[in-house]
Write a protein that holds these residues in place. Structure first.
Motif, PDB file in Angstrom:
ATOM      1  N   ILE A 123       0.866  -1.118  -0.082  1.00  0.00           N
ATOM      2  CA  ILE A 123       0.012  -0.155   0.076  1.00  0.00           C
ATOM      3  C   ILE A 123       0.857   1.272  -0.082  1.00  0.00           C
ATOM      4  O   ILE A 123       0.626   2.183  -0.804  1.00  0.00           O
ATOM      5  N   ALA A 124       1.881   1.206   0.742  1.00  0.00           N
ATOM      6  CA  ALA A 124       2.805   2.394   0.749  1.00  0.00           C
ATOM      7  C   ALA A 124       3.490   2.615  -0.451  1.00  0.00           C
ATOM      8  O   ALA A 124       3.409   3.815  -0.979  1.00  0.00           O
ATOM      9  N   LEU A 125       4.003   1.435  -1.017  1.00  0.00           N
ATOM     10  CA  LEU A 125       4.531   1.760  -2.354  1.00  0.00           C
ATOM     11  C   LEU A 125       3.686   2.087  -3.351  1.00  0.00           C
ATOM     12  O   LEU A 125       4.042   3.039  -4.272  1.00  0.00           O
ATOM     13  N   ALA A 126       2.379   1.487  -3.306  1.00  0.00           N
ATOM     14  CA  ALA A 126       1.607   2.035  -4.294  1.00  0.00           C
ATOM     15  C   ALA A 126       1.319   3.222  -4.198  1.00  0.00           C
ATOM     16  O   ALA A 126       1.024   4.368  -5.177  1.00  0.00           O
ATOM     17  N   GLY A 127       1.181   3.812  -2.763  1.00  0.00           N
ATOM     18  CA  GLY A 127       0.797   5.003  -2.492  1.00  0.00           C
ATOM     19  C   GLY A 127       1.931   6.106  -3.282  1.00  0.00           C
ATOM     20  O   GLY A 127       1.661   7.143  -3.925  1.00  0.00           O
ATOM     21  N   LEU A 128       3.160   5.752  -2.929  1.00  0.00           N
ATOM     22  CA  LEU A 128       4.131   6.453  -3.655  1.00  0.00           C
ATOM     23  C   LEU A 128       4.005   6.608  -5.120  1.00  0.00           C
ATOM     24  O   LEU A 128       4.372   7.575  -5.757  1.00  0.00           O
ATOM     25  N   LEU A 129       3.891   5.513  -5.770  1.00  0.00           N
ATOM     26  CA  LEU A 129       4.126   5.173  -7.035  1.00  0.00           C
ATOM     27  C   LEU A 129       2.826   6.073  -7.802  1.00  0.00           C
ATOM     28  O   LEU A 129       2.969   6.685  -8.865  1.00  0.00           O
ATOM     29  N   PHE A 130       1.647   5.960  -7.271  1.00  0.00           N
ATOM     30  CA  PHE A 130       0.306   6.424  -8.007  1.00  0.00           C
ATOM     31  C   PHE A 130      -0.106   7.687  -7.611  1.00  0.00           C
ATOM     32  O   PHE A 130      -1.060   7.973  -7.824  1.00  0.00           O
ATOM     33  N   ARG A 131       0.579   8.372  -6.522  1.00  0.00           N
ATOM     34  CA  ARG A 131       0.309   9.648  -5.938  1.00  0.00           C
ATOM     35  C   ARG A 131       0.162  10.659  -6.976  1.00  0.00           C
ATOM     36  O   ARG A 131      -0.770  11.195  -7.194  1.00  0.00           O
ATOM     37  N   ASP A 132       1.155  10.789  -7.818  1.00  0.00           N
ATOM     38  CA  ASP A 132       1.262  12.037  -8.920  1.00  0.00           C
ATOM     39  C   ASP A 132       1.119  11.806 -10.181  1.00  0.00           C
ATOM     40  O   ASP A 132       0.483  10.719 -10.548  1.00  0.00           O
ATOM     41  N   GLU A 133       1.639  12.433 -10.856  1.00  0.00           N
ATOM     42  CA  GLU A 133       1.470  12.117 -12.502  1.00  0.00           C
ATOM     43  C   GLU A 133       2.345  10.858 -12.691  1.00  0.00           C
ATOM     44  O   GLU A 133       2.992  10.239 -11.821  1.00  0.00           O
ATOM     45  N   ARG A 183       5.104   8.475 -13.698  1.00  0.00           N
ATOM     46  CA  ARG A 183       6.483   8.627 -13.040  1.00  0.00           C
ATOM     47  C   ARG A 183       7.527   7.256 -13.640  1.00  0.00           C
ATOM     48  O   ARG A 183       6.886   6.394 -13.828  1.00  0.00           O
ATOM     49  N   HIS A 184       8.623   7.437 -13.443  1.00  0.00           N
ATOM     50  CA  HIS A 184       9.642   6.588 -13.885  1.00  0.00           C
ATOM     51  C   HIS A 184      10.539   6.240 -12.545  1.00  0.00           C
ATOM     52  O   HIS A 184      11.000   7.103 -12.118  1.00  0.00           O
ATOM     53  N   VAL A 185      10.562   5.046 -12.186  1.00  0.00           N
ATOM     54  CA  VAL A 185      11.339   4.502 -11.020  1.00  0.00           C
ATOM     55  C   VAL A 185      12.304   3.333 -11.250  1.00  0.00           C
ATOM     56  O   VAL A 185      12.120   2.614 -12.353  1.00  0.00           O
ATOM     57  N   THR A 186      13.508   3.543 -10.624  1.00  0.00           N
ATOM     58  CA  THR A 186      14.292   2.426 -10.393  1.00  0.00           C
ATOM     59  C   THR A 186      14.196   1.750  -9.247  1.00  0.00           C
ATOM     60  O   THR A 186      13.444   2.601  -8.334  1.00  0.00           O
ATOM     61  N   ALA A 187      14.364   0.582  -9.032  1.00  0.00           N
ATOM     62  CA  ALA A 187      14.297  -0.214  -7.623  1.00  0.00           C
ATOM     63  C   ALA A 187      15.068   0.624  -6.529  1.00  0.00           C
ATOM     64  O   ALA A 187      14.474   1.239  -5.549  1.00  0.00           O
ATOM     65  N   GLU A 188      16.148   0.815  -6.746  1.00  0.00           N
ATOM     66  CA  GLU A 188      16.978   1.791  -5.754  1.00  0.00           C
ATOM     67  C   GLU A 188      16.481   3.011  -5.496  1.00  0.00           C
ATOM     68  O   GLU A 188      16.286   3.405  -4.184  1.00  0.00           O
ATOM     69  N   ALA A 189      15.980   3.714  -6.324  1.00  0.00           N
ATOM     70  CA  ALA A 189      15.410   4.986  -6.231  1.00  0.00           C
ATOM     71  C   ALA A 189      14.155   5.021  -5.530  1.00  0.00           C
ATOM     72  O   ALA A 189      13.803   5.771  -4.573  1.00  0.00           O
ATOM     73  N   LEU A 190      13.251   4.154  -5.528  1.00  0.00           N
ATOM     74  CA  LEU A 190      12.091   3.718  -5.009  1.00  0.00           C
ATOM     75  C   LEU A 190      12.100   3.478  -3.439  1.00  0.00           C
ATOM     76  O   LEU A 190      11.726   3.959  -2.443  1.00  0.00           O
ATOM     77  N   HIS A 191      13.548   2.873  -3.430  1.00  0.00           N
ATOM     78  CA  HIS A 191      13.807   2.237  -2.126  1.00  0.00           C
ATOM     79  C   HIS A 191      14.222   3.432  -1.144  1.00  0.00           C
ATOM     80  O   HIS A 191      13.853   3.687  -0.020  1.00  0.00           O
ATOM     81  N   GLU A 192      15.020   4.382  -1.795  1.00  0.00           N
ATOM     82  CA  GLU A 192      15.359   5.677  -1.066  1.00  0.00           C
ATOM     83  C   GLU A 192      14.354   6.441  -0.854  1.00  0.00           C
ATOM     84  O   GLU A 192      13.956   7.008   0.384  1.00  0.00           O
ATOM     85  N   GLU A 193      13.432   6.567  -1.741  1.00  0.00           N
ATOM     86  CA  GLU A 193      12.112   7.458  -1.724  1.00  0.00           C
ATOM     87  C   GLU A 193      11.353   6.850  -0.634  1.00  0.00           C
ATOM     88  O   GLU A 193      10.666   7.592   0.229  1.00  0.00           O
ATOM     89  N   ALA A 194      11.014   5.642  -0.398  1.00  0.00           N
ATOM     90  CA  ALA A 194      10.513   5.098   0.679  1.00  0.00           C
ATOM     91  C   ALA A 194      10.641   5.303   2.017  1.00  0.00           C
ATOM     92  O   ALA A 194      10.497   5.762   2.996  1.00  0.00           O
ATOM     93  N   LYS A 223      12.887   7.727   2.802  1.00  0.00           N
ATOM     94  CA  LYS A 223      12.800   9.332   3.228  1.00  0.00           C
ATOM     95  C   LYS A 223      11.021   9.414   3.561  1.00  0.00           C
ATOM     96  O   LYS A 223      11.052  10.538   4.430  1.00  0.00           O
ATOM     97  N   ALA A 224      10.263   8.771   3.142  1.00  0.00           N
ATOM     98  CA  ALA A 224       8.861   8.911   3.593  1.00  0.00           C
ATOM     99  C   ALA A 224       8.661   8.298   4.746  1.00  0.00           C
ATOM    100  O   ALA A 224       7.460   8.032   5.245  1.00  0.00           O
ATOM    101  N   GLY A 225       9.674   7.276   5.406  1.00  0.00           N
ATOM    102  CA  GLY A 225       9.315   6.831   6.729  1.00  0.00           C
ATOM    103  C   GLY A 225       8.956   5.615   6.367  1.00  0.00           C
ATOM    104  O   GLY A 225       8.388   5.076   7.670  1.00  0.00           O
ATOM    105  N   VAL A 226       8.938   5.144   5.345  1.00  0.00           N
ATOM    106  CA  VAL A 226       8.099   3.510   5.222  1.00  0.00           C
ATOM    107  C   VAL A 226       9.410   2.842   5.164  1.00  0.00           C
ATOM    108  O   VAL A 226      10.489   2.827   4.160  1.00  0.00           O
ATOM    109  N   ARG A 227       9.201   1.784   6.071  1.00  0.00           N
ATOM    110  CA  ARG A 227      10.370   0.715   6.211  1.00  0.00           C
ATOM    111  C   ARG A 227      10.284  -0.493   5.134  1.00  0.00           C
ATOM    112  O   ARG A 227       9.250  -1.177   5.519  1.00  0.00           O
ATOM    113  N   VAL A 228      10.749  -0.598   4.339  1.00  0.00           N
ATOM    114  CA  VAL A 228      10.714  -1.588   3.074  1.00  0.00           C
ATOM    115  C   VAL A 228      12.056  -2.211   2.849  1.00  0.00           C
ATOM    116  O   VAL A 228      12.923  -1.634   2.670  1.00  0.00           O
ATOM    117  N   SER A 229      12.082  -3.567   2.450  1.00  0.00           N
ATOM    118  CA  SER A 229      13.225  -4.167   2.284  1.00  0.00           C
ATOM    119  C   SER A 229      13.522  -3.802   0.844  1.00  0.00           C
ATOM    120  O   SER A 229      12.600  -3.837   0.053  1.00  0.00           O
TER     121      SER A 229
END
Lengths: 144, 144
Positions: free
Chosen positions: B32-42, B44-55, B57-63
């Motif tokens: 849910i957290a990742l979907a939230g980040l991914l589909f929140r805005d316009e 977007r394009h992400v790499t695994a690493e980038a999404l990991h960092e973003e999560a 920063k958003a305070g979401v702990r995900v491996s």
DNA sequence: AATCTCTTTTGAATTGTTCTAAAGTGTTGA
DNA sequence: TCAACACTTTAGAACAATTCAAAAGAGATT
């Protein structure tokens, strides 16, 4: 009119050496051997690993590092093109002309599509300060 | 006519959960957290690493393993598309409609090109027994 | 709450590629 | 021809991205 399919002349050891030299690279045993394998036949697609094995089978002893070095040098010299179809491994193509590819995801095979076949129109202008380097088209195919 | 740019509605936690469930996946905290980040805005394009960092920063702990799992599951469910522009890392795109990309080799940035912009004609018939899965067009750009 | 199945996690393992330092080889000019 | 130099190759370590495996954790269903 019929499509002119350039049948590559079987490169001699001398011309292979000349080709390497013409690329601004010293014609070393390894580079000559690899160029020989690469440009001997029709246009072909290789991965570093595949070329390494092929060289081994042909009795040419070349390290994998050299395979990578050589593929990149040849690419930089315009003798090869890198084809990006798989995030995971790099393919190199001896066909440096304008053309596209079918990519069979199932087994990683690449099949050339002559450059005059597919029509691409209205490629948009890149953002300010940027210029189009090249346009890649990959037709991914799978078992019907 | 003006191009209709679909402005994505800010997804609520509930709809995000529903979206995950609709994809046939259990709406876990991570998904849910990742979907939230991914589909929140316009789109977007992400790499695994980038999404990991973003999560992070958003305070979401995900491996990182979960990031990979989730990106693949979402892709398989049709929520994401994988974009192959770099043999080395995988990009995932939240825009699952027909479109293409500019790829800035220099910094790895991806820019959408609306599907109706570029014209592609005469895609050849695949070899016997094969069918076209999809046609990818990547316009590689560099500093002018 | 018990139970079952699906998920997540950690850390190791893999894969593909690049780097490094040392040994080797092509080239050039005396 | 040979010395001297620059360029190459090599083995193996190092890296980066991704996947795997086993055990712990968490939804779903009763």
């Amino acid at each position: 009119m019929s499509v002119t399919r350039k049948k590559p002349v079987k490169a001699s050891a001398e011309s292979t050496s000349a080709k390497v030299r013409a690329a601004g690279l010293r014609p070393t045993r390894q580079r000559i051997a690899l160029a020989g394998l690469l440009f001997r036949d029709e246009d072909r697609h290789v991965t570093a690993e595949a070329l390494h094995e092929e060289a081994a089978k042909a009795g040419v002893r070349v390290s994998l590092a050299t395979i990578y070095n050589t593929l990149h040098q040849f690419t930089q010299a315009g003798l090869l093109n890198e084809v990006v179809v798989d995030s995971g491994r790099a393919y190199f193509d001896t066909n440096i002309g304008d053309h596209q590819h079918f990519y069979v995801e199932e087994n990683g095979a690449l099949i050339d599509i002559p450059g005059e076949t597919i029509g691409i129109s209205n490629v948009p202008t890149p953002p300010k300060g940027m210029a189009v380097d090249r346009v890649d088209v990959v037709v991914r195919i799978k078992r019907a």
